[in-house]
Scaffold this active site. Structure first.
Site, PDB file in Angstrom:
ATOM      1  N   LYS A   1       2.542  25.515  -4.470  1.00  0.00           N
ATOM      2  CA  LYS A   1       1.127  24.770  -3.890  1.00  0.00           C
ATOM      3  C   LYS A   1       1.122  23.234  -3.923  1.00  0.00           C
ATOM      4  O   LYS A   1       0.523  22.527  -4.546  1.00  0.00           O
ATOM      5  CB  LYS A   1       0.073  25.194  -4.734  1.00  0.00           C
ATOM      6  CG  LYS A   1      -0.300  26.786  -4.584  1.00  0.00           C
ATOM      7  CD  LYS A   1      -1.640  27.225  -5.375  1.00  0.00           C
ATOM      8  CE  LYS A   1      -1.511  28.811  -5.012  1.00  0.00           C
ATOM      9  NZ  LYS A   1      -2.586  29.565  -5.949  1.00  0.00           N
TER      10      LYS A   1
ATOM     11  N   ASP B   1      -0.086  37.767 -14.114  1.00  0.00           N
ATOM     12  CA  ASP B   1      -0.983  36.980 -13.557  1.00  0.00           C
ATOM     13  C   ASP B   1      -2.533  37.195 -14.130  1.00  0.00           C
ATOM     14  O   ASP B   1      -2.785  38.422 -13.920  1.00  0.00           O
ATOM     15  CB  ASP B   1      -0.978  37.262 -11.979  1.00  0.00           C
ATOM     16  CG  ASP B   1      -1.887  36.392 -11.141  1.00  0.00           C
ATOM     17  OD1 ASP B   1      -1.954  35.091 -11.602  1.00  0.00           O
ATOM     18  OD2 ASP B   1      -2.321  36.683 -10.006  1.00  0.00           O
TER      19      ASP B   1
ATOM     20  N   LYS C   1       5.350  39.682  -5.138  1.00  0.00           N
ATOM     21  CA  LYS C   1       4.167  39.573  -5.183  1.00  0.00           C
ATOM     22  C   LYS C   1       3.435  40.956  -4.908  1.00  0.00           C
ATOM     23  O   LYS C   1       3.976  41.936  -4.513  1.00  0.00           O
ATOM     24  CB  LYS C   1       3.211  38.506  -4.421  1.00  0.00           C
ATOM     25  CG  LYS C   1       4.079  37.034  -4.943  1.00  0.00           C
ATOM     26  CD  LYS C   1       2.998  36.051  -4.496  1.00  0.00           C
ATOM     27  CE  LYS C   1       3.797  34.732  -4.920  1.00  0.00           C
ATOM     28  NZ  LYS C   1       2.688  33.608  -4.335  1.00  0.00           N
TER      29      LYS C   1
ATOM     30  N   GLU D   1       5.517  39.546  -9.967  1.00  0.00           N
ATOM     31  CA  GLU D   1       4.165  39.468 -10.616  1.00  0.00           C
ATOM     32  C   GLU D   1       3.815  41.082 -11.037  1.00  0.00           C
ATOM     33  O   GLU D   1       3.676  41.774 -10.520  1.00  0.00           O
ATOM     34  CB  GLU D   1       3.676  39.002  -9.307  1.00  0.00           C
ATOM     35  CG  GLU D   1       1.964  38.819  -9.750  1.00  0.00           C
ATOM     36  CD  GLU D   1       1.316  38.081  -8.440  1.00  0.00           C
ATOM     37  OE1 GLU D   1       1.533  37.496  -7.747  1.00  0.00           O
ATOM     38  OE2 GLU D   1       0.177  38.731  -8.062  1.00  0.00           O
TER      39      GLU D   1
ATOM     40  N   ARG E   1       0.871  -1.210  -0.031  1.00  0.00           N
ATOM     41  CA  ARG E   1      -0.077   0.029  -0.010  1.00  0.00           C
ATOM     42  C   ARG E   1       0.946   1.213   0.077  1.00  0.00           C
ATOM     43  O   ARG E   1       0.487   2.301  -0.684  1.00  0.00           O
ATOM     44  CB  ARG E   1      -0.932  -0.035   1.238  1.00  0.00           C
ATOM     45  CG  ARG E   1      -1.939   1.199   1.407  1.00  0.00           C
ATOM     46  CD  ARG E   1      -2.698   1.467   0.416  1.00  0.00           C
ATOM     47  NE  ARG E   1      -3.165   0.668  -0.591  1.00  0.00           N
ATOM     48  CZ  ARG E   1      -3.180   0.917  -2.099  1.00  0.00           C
ATOM     49  NH1 ARG E   1      -2.736   2.185  -2.535  1.00  0.00           N
ATOM     50  NH2 ARG E   1      -3.813   0.130  -2.817  1.00  0.00           N
TER      51      ARG E   1
END
Lengths: 282, 282, 282, 282, 282, 282
Positions: free
Chosen positions: A138, A221, A170, A200, A103
């Site tokens: 992320k 962005d 940012k 950004e 597993r």
């Protein structure tokens, strides 16, 4: 150069911890109760879906940490595209160990293959352009290194590995500094000569300011295709261009066709489903 | 009793490790370069999608481990259903620490909320029956305890936490033992009196055998609705019935209507997408 | 922006481990035997040599991990230049804890201050030029992050933190690849867009080749002042220039005057003597 | 008996941690990009300075933890005196692994050899006397065990390993207790029968008091040569005598000639420069 | 000086690990299910047997690591003799945390109190002599530091803490060296000046040899009372004398009366039963 | 199925930690000083008392972690009954490693054999009944998994491994909930389907209530033989019956004859003396 394997010293702590998580304090009760210690078996790890495989080294390690007598022979390498039913590895040896480690081995390989497969799908959709698919920060907590490896296995490329290997200015940082110019000036004064600076931008005006300051990369962005195209024209090779926001398998081709260098996609590591891979009697 | 929080002693090592993974060797270069040390700020953690929230304790811990001066005030509790735009927490204090811990905090809470939301969707679909949604051992390596918590937050229930807290006799074990009867006999002789025994059956014949032996639960794997219904009738309260295989939001209602006690879904923990949660200036 | 403190989450494991190394299994026998538990004291941490201080946060942590009742008040900040006799911190509270933690606190702060002081000396010698002093990967095993911090405290700048945050093509790599051009081509194809590429060159011919390929930085290894000057002219702003090899307090000024951007010095972290700092009764 | 090697179980955690520190999250980007996985090579670890070698086991371990296929053959043993150019080890096998582990291996061996070489220099200067050179607790945090080993490799001897393996009554302790006599009485009452007691004395009066009390050793701190000589006479074999303070290669001989048993030198472990050792193609 | 508490930095890892061992992956199911989160309670930790208490700091830590809101107030100190029914601590606060941490807290305190009580019993039996009771290295793996503390709490004294803080030449070592003289010579040449040397002797002949060589202590193993007495006479203060072998509460007084300095008893740490201590509603 | 060995991945951290505890910072001074590095030897691990052996895998690991060249050949298996003098293993190879690891190896095996032997004695006393001897959570902190293994080796069976693998409703929980019925209702609603629920009862009235509610097991605490017999009659197979309290080798037979399924004994793991096992020259 083909994708280098992750050093064992980096992945062993993860696999060891994952096995301990599954074994708990008493180990595999079911197998210990039912399977004789001297029984051996031969199994095949096989894909049940079409996709790209990654994480075979972690699967191999899961088996060998449970019992070094288990032989794991990879049939394909990380990065290989497979069809449903394709064998990815032969696992042979003591039946107890194979059942006990199964597993954890599959949890690693199916998850990493899921990331690789999602990346490969997007990479294929932009193949006719120069754009590359990149991941973000992320990622799953504790699994960043192996998920970034899976992105590479899928034909993608890696963004920052953490907060310390590049500067990414940012909107919050710009707001604090008062202007992008001031933010960039501070960053340049602060970091070492081998640290790149990316900014950004959310509008063409901001882009112009950033370009004037000479940054290494710009993160465009959530721009419209129109604006992306115009941005690429304005940049004209003076910085690396990265598009992000609302990227899906359907939209990614058009985004790539705007001429951007990179398209970053958080979804690859935070929401890609696993690739179904199982272990069957050979 | 409402869902108990996970003890801090269990989650702190995870949050600490995740922060170290993101900070690397040099910390948050961008923030250190641009944001003054004495600047404070107030932010709101808010849902950008409809779903169920989980993991707020881990987010709170991420901020406080970076800077104990950051105040994290949860607006809702784990298990709360939220609409897009709903605040889930207020985060206030030193701007540097908030920016540095933000991604790790969000990575935990969005992933756990994703698991909770997926669970809640299936739980809602079976609400008119007595069936409960349960997770499996197909969890993210190293995150099993918090993913199982997220399943509970979403209204689901937990299957085994590992190989050591219950016996689950699968087809492989039966094959090795020669028969389900022999496998169960061995298991019963081997384990302690507080360990339950569940057996996977793939046909009504196997089910009959298992029931004759008096197991605690039966896993009805990949059965047709017809067979599930028949199985429930045969079992007649003598064991807990668990259905698994090909469960989707579309099929789960019908499966539940067969009368099974539990429906187990690996997808909850291996492939549920995150719930989009962000941090905005307040 | 002033030098940001290292996050506590990064330095606490080091300080904790260092204390355990000194306490062994039985703790501070001498102090436990002789000093009453309720005795308090006030001490001053003071420089016994001229230099630059670094590592005060680690010293503070050493005391507070032994006894949270100890109050550590820094008189100066990391990066401050001090004269012999200057106080750097006041340490007050339970005498036992202060005596027990003293050596570990001083071992950290005197070593880091040694690195900072050595850096400051070289930095002062090149102040009339644009050159910056940078460290290398020749750091003390396990102390890289804090030694790099000490270099910054001394007015220097940081080179790579490890093998993974930038590419540095050395002579071995060129030899394997067959040419610098091929080595650079492979590196560029392999790494992400935020990873810089630096190449070591040992002659003007090699430099020309590297510049043609467009690298981010060139490491001019062991060149004569003459060749350094010529190199800077050839580079003409197209790459960052770094000189290394045979750098001493005596030679560094002349090297800087060739116009190079950076001068890297392994000696800062592998051989700088400590700055003598002691703890005295207040 | 020749110097025993440090047990692998003691040094492996250090080497492993040092490698992880250098590899970061992504490993050796340069080597992975440029060097083919199947290339093998043969290199020589060689001294570039005259000195005494120590730490070969740690270097060997660094290579084998990165790739067990690398063969490390020590040419000399820890404690060997070497001339510039002398080979200390042959390192052969996969080129990738050798390049990746090289810096960590050299960082350990050059630092430990630096400590050994500094010790050997002082030991040579006192060879005509019975005095032995000993180190102190002023060691690099986390590296005490290996630095103390390096001191032994250089022909020195070890003082306390930590706060728990002997009592060392310093001026602070005496001040707290009211008198050396009371401090020693408390220590003797407190510790086990296998713990030795040493007392720091700064004058002949204090020495007399300590001798009357029957301690195992006396630390003669910062005494003039005259006073040292007188102290040795007063002690007359009743305790071990240790001189400390202002020890340099120039002064150590005269100090030894006063007849003291030991001369302790913090400089050996806190400020000795490395011994330059490199890795070259064979 | 009263017994110093063990530094928190030494005991916290043990208590943390013990709690994690008991909590497993899911925590205290029973308490989480039944006890409301806001319920508080007041309990008394009380002895159910006569004995000597030790380990209260570890108990306190167990409660506070589970919930810092729990207040633990020790009624007595480590080393206190208690009667059945005597309170040793008041534990007040959140009921959940108290119930969850109870078993771990009691496991530490009852085990350490068992060691302390066994020590106290033997110490009382030799009170009329100068002999002290000492423990050995036959301790519970991983608990040596706290068991040695418990021995001190019971009025005993500590032998070596490990293989590295004193030399103990046993029969095996003598056999390898060819003679006790040669073994002692090697040991003296090898170890630092603060390391004591003890030799095990099994006959008066061996004792004479050891004394001639001038060791710090002799271990008189399994000798008759007669021989012990004769040994003490022969030693005549030139070394510390330690008797071992077949020590029981019945025999220990007679052994002590032979005049030996120390009587070592492995039984204290490897076989002493716990002192029964429980937690009751206040 | 014979007792399965504990997976190496579970026991290695314990053995490694125990060795480090004994080696300290400097290793085995005595052996390093006296025993030549190339000397080999052959020894026999032998029982000095009658009993049941357990923990041989941990002993083997202790030797091999110190020196992989040591060969450990078990003569018997965990669970074997041995007479005084019986060999349990042959240990052969480098003399240094064998002497260094000896104490840790014996500390594990003698302690675990002590637990196994105590269990075996009780198990023998109830052999004529269907009752099984079970352990509790009153185990040595950090050693629970190996002590529970030793109980199985002695012919006993295991109760809960921790707070998370079964519900055990005690008197405190009942008091909080208001009634056993309410406590059980809450537990059932809270936990997963594979978690068993046991309830402690102190009277026949409470037993009746518990049986009505349908729990998996009842813990009959401190009941008279009379009441135990009556309880067994009332239960009549509807739940597992466990007796606890005042169990001694003398009383256990009579308790077993009341017909209870299980007899739980904390003494097995908290107070059983070791089985004396030593290492002798072969």
């Amino acid at each position: 150069m083909p994708l280098a394997p992750l050093p064992r010293i980096l992945i062993e702590p993860l696999v060891r911890e994952a096995l301990l998580e599954d074994l708990g304090r008493a180990g595999d009760l079911t197998t210990d109760a039912i399977v004789p210690q001297d029984l051996t078996t031969k199994t095949v790890m096989a894909a049940r879906q079409e996709g790209v495989v990654a994480g075979l080294d972690l699967a191999a390690l899961a088996f060998s940490l449970i019992d070094p007598a288990i032989r794991f022979r990879a049939v394909v390498e990380d990065g290989a595209a497979v069809k449903p039913g394709a064998s990815v590895a032969i696992v042979e040896g003591p039946a107890r160990g194979i059942l006990t480690a199964e597993r954890v081995a599959l949890n690693f390989v199916s998850r990493m293959s899921g990331v690789a497969s999602a990346t490969a799908k997007l990479a294929a959709a932009v193949k006719h352009t120069k754009a590359r698919i990149v991941c973000t920060r992320k990622t799953t907590p504790l699994l960043r290194a192996i998920e970034k490896h899976a992105v590479r296995a899928g034909g993608g490329s890696n963004h920052r590995f953490g907060l310390d290997d590049a500067v990414l200015v940012k909107d919050n940082h710009v707001a604090v500094a008062g202007s992008a110019a001031e933010a960039i000036r501070r960053a340049r004064a602060y970091v070492g000569h081998l640290v790149k600076i990316e900014v950004e931008v959310e509008s063409l005006v901001q882009l112009e300011e950033a370009l004037r300051l000479g940054v290494d990369a710009v993160l465009l962005d959530n721009m419209s295709l129109e604006d992306l195209k115009r941005s690429v024209g304005m940049i004209d090779g003076r910085a690396i261009s990265e598009a992000s926001g609302r990227v899906t398998p359907e939209t990614v081709g058009a985004i790539a066709e705007t001429g951007v260098d990179l398209i970053s996609v958080g979804w690859l590591t935070h929401s890609a489903p696993i690739l179904d891979i199982g272990l069957d009697a050979a």
